[in-house]
Motif scaffolding. Structure first.
Motif, short mmCIF file in Angstrom:
data_model
loop_
_atom_site.label_atom_id
_atom_site.label_comp_id
_atom_site.label_asym_id
_atom_site.label_seq_id
_atom_site.Cartn_x
_atom_site.Cartn_y
_atom_site.Cartn_z
N GLY A 51 0.83 -1.20 0.00
CA GLY A 51 0.00 0.00 0.00
C GLY A 51 0.86 1.25 0.00
O GLY A 51 0.60 2.21 -0.75
N LEU A 52 1.93 1.25 0.82
CA LEU A 52 2.86 2.39 0.83
C LEU A 52 3.60 2.51 -0.50
O LEU A 52 3.88 3.62 -0.97
N THR A 53 3.90 1.37 -1.12
CA THR A 53 4.50 1.40 -2.46
C THR A 53 3.62 2.18 -3.43
O THR A 53 4.08 3.05 -4.17
N HIS A 54 2.32 1.89 -3.41
CA HIS A 54 1.40 2.56 -4.33
C HIS A 54 1.26 4.03 -4.00
O HIS A 54 1.11 4.86 -4.91
N GLY A 102 1.55 -0.24 -14.76
CA GLY A 102 0.45 -0.10 -13.81
C GLY A 102 -0.61 -1.17 -13.99
O GLY A 102 -1.12 -1.73 -13.02
N MET A 103 -0.94 -1.48 -15.24
CA MET A 103 -1.94 -2.52 -15.52
C MET A 103 -1.45 -3.89 -15.08
O MET A 103 -2.20 -4.68 -14.50
N LEU A 104 -0.17 -4.19 -15.37
CA LEU A 104 0.38 -5.48 -14.96
C LEU A 104 0.42 -5.62 -13.44
O LEU A 104 0.21 -6.71 -12.91
N PHE A 105 0.68 -4.51 -12.74
CA PHE A 105 0.66 -4.56 -11.27
C PHE A 105 -0.74 -4.92 -10.79
O PHE A 105 -0.90 -5.71 -9.85
N MET A 106 -1.76 -4.35 -11.43
CA MET A 106 -3.13 -4.70 -11.06
C MET A 106 -3.41 -6.18 -11.32
O MET A 106 -3.99 -6.86 -10.47
N ARG A 110 -3.01 6.93 -12.36
CA ARG A 110 -1.98 7.95 -12.53
C ARG A 110 -0.87 7.46 -13.48
O ARG A 110 -0.31 8.24 -14.24
N ALA A 111 -0.59 6.15 -13.45
CA ALA A 111 0.43 5.61 -14.35
C ALA A 111 -0.02 5.66 -15.81
O ALA A 111 0.79 5.84 -16.71
N SER A 112 -1.33 5.51 -16.03
CA SER A 112 -1.84 5.42 -17.40
C SER A 112 -2.42 6.73 -17.91
O SER A 112 -2.82 6.81 -19.08
N GLN A 168 7.08 -3.84 -12.22
CA GLN A 168 8.08 -3.02 -11.53
C GLN A 168 9.14 -2.51 -12.52
O GLN A 168 9.58 -1.36 -12.44
N MET A 169 9.54 -3.36 -13.47
CA MET A 169 10.55 -2.95 -14.44
C MET A 169 10.02 -1.84 -15.33
O MET A 169 10.70 -0.83 -15.57
N LEU A 170 8.79 -1.99 -15.85
CA LEU A 170 8.23 -0.99 -16.75
C LEU A 170 7.96 0.33 -16.03
O LEU A 170 8.18 1.41 -16.60
#
Length: 196
Positions: free
Chosen positions: A63-66, A146-150, A124-126, A179-181
């Protein structure tokens, strides 16, 4: 040992960022990115333990990461259409997951908060590429990340609370690719705008 192995790709990303010659005092995106990566490494450590309490700690670290990634991507451009699109996806997923968490009230509420955070991060990423005429490859990289993280976290949650939806390989592959992207989109500030 398992926790260390899970953290190695994230630590490699941190090393990659630090060895690119970026001035960490002036490059605010890199600072927030490093903080987000370190919190996600802590989340990986907690999630590899077996008790439910440590899983809660792990989810808190993610959650803190996001929060740091939301801060890193910023509020411009706003792109409300992308926000509504991702909110619709998050609501459908939440309704599905709610059936599995109906009797687990503390976990249910923390899951709502977490889904809100990851959904906001993906928005926010997209925002710079999704439904946007002026996009770049770097912004597209952040969008896909962002999508892959979801996808990774949603698959993880379904496997954790509902039924075995996937093996560890799919969750890990989408997580590390995300994380890489996201890292590439944050540290590469020069991009050519492509107009449709």
């Amino acid at each position: 040992m398992k926790a260390l192995l899970k953290c190695i790709p994230i630590l490699f990303l941190c090393t990659y960022i630090l060895t690119r010659g970026i001035n960490m005092c002036t490059h605010s995106k890199a600072q927030k990115l490093i903080a987000g990566l370190l919190f996600s490494a802590a989340g990986d450590i907690f999630r590899t333990t077996s008790t439910q309490l440590y899983h809660f700690y792990g989810d808190s670290m993610f959650g803190l990461t996001h929060v740091f990634y939301i801060w890193m991507f910023g509020a411009e451009p706003l792109n409300l259409l992308a926000g509504f699109y991702l909110m619709a996806i998050g609501t459908i997923y939440l309704l599905f997951l709610n059936r599995c968490l109906w009797d687990q009230k503390p976990i249910q509420w923390t899951t709502y908060i977490y889904i809100s955070l990851i959904g906001t991060m993906a928005w926010r990423a997209s925002a710079g590429a999704l439904f946007n005429q002026h996009w770049s490859w770097i912004k597209l990289s952040g969008t896909i990340g962002g999508m892959l993280f979801m996808v990774s976290d949603f698959t993880y949650a379904v496997s954790m609370y509902c039924f075995p939806a996937s093996n560890f390989g799919l969750i890990a592959a989408t997580y590390y690719a995300a994380q890489m992207l996201i890292s590439l989109s944050a540290v590469n500030t020069k991009s050519q705008v492509i107009k449709k």
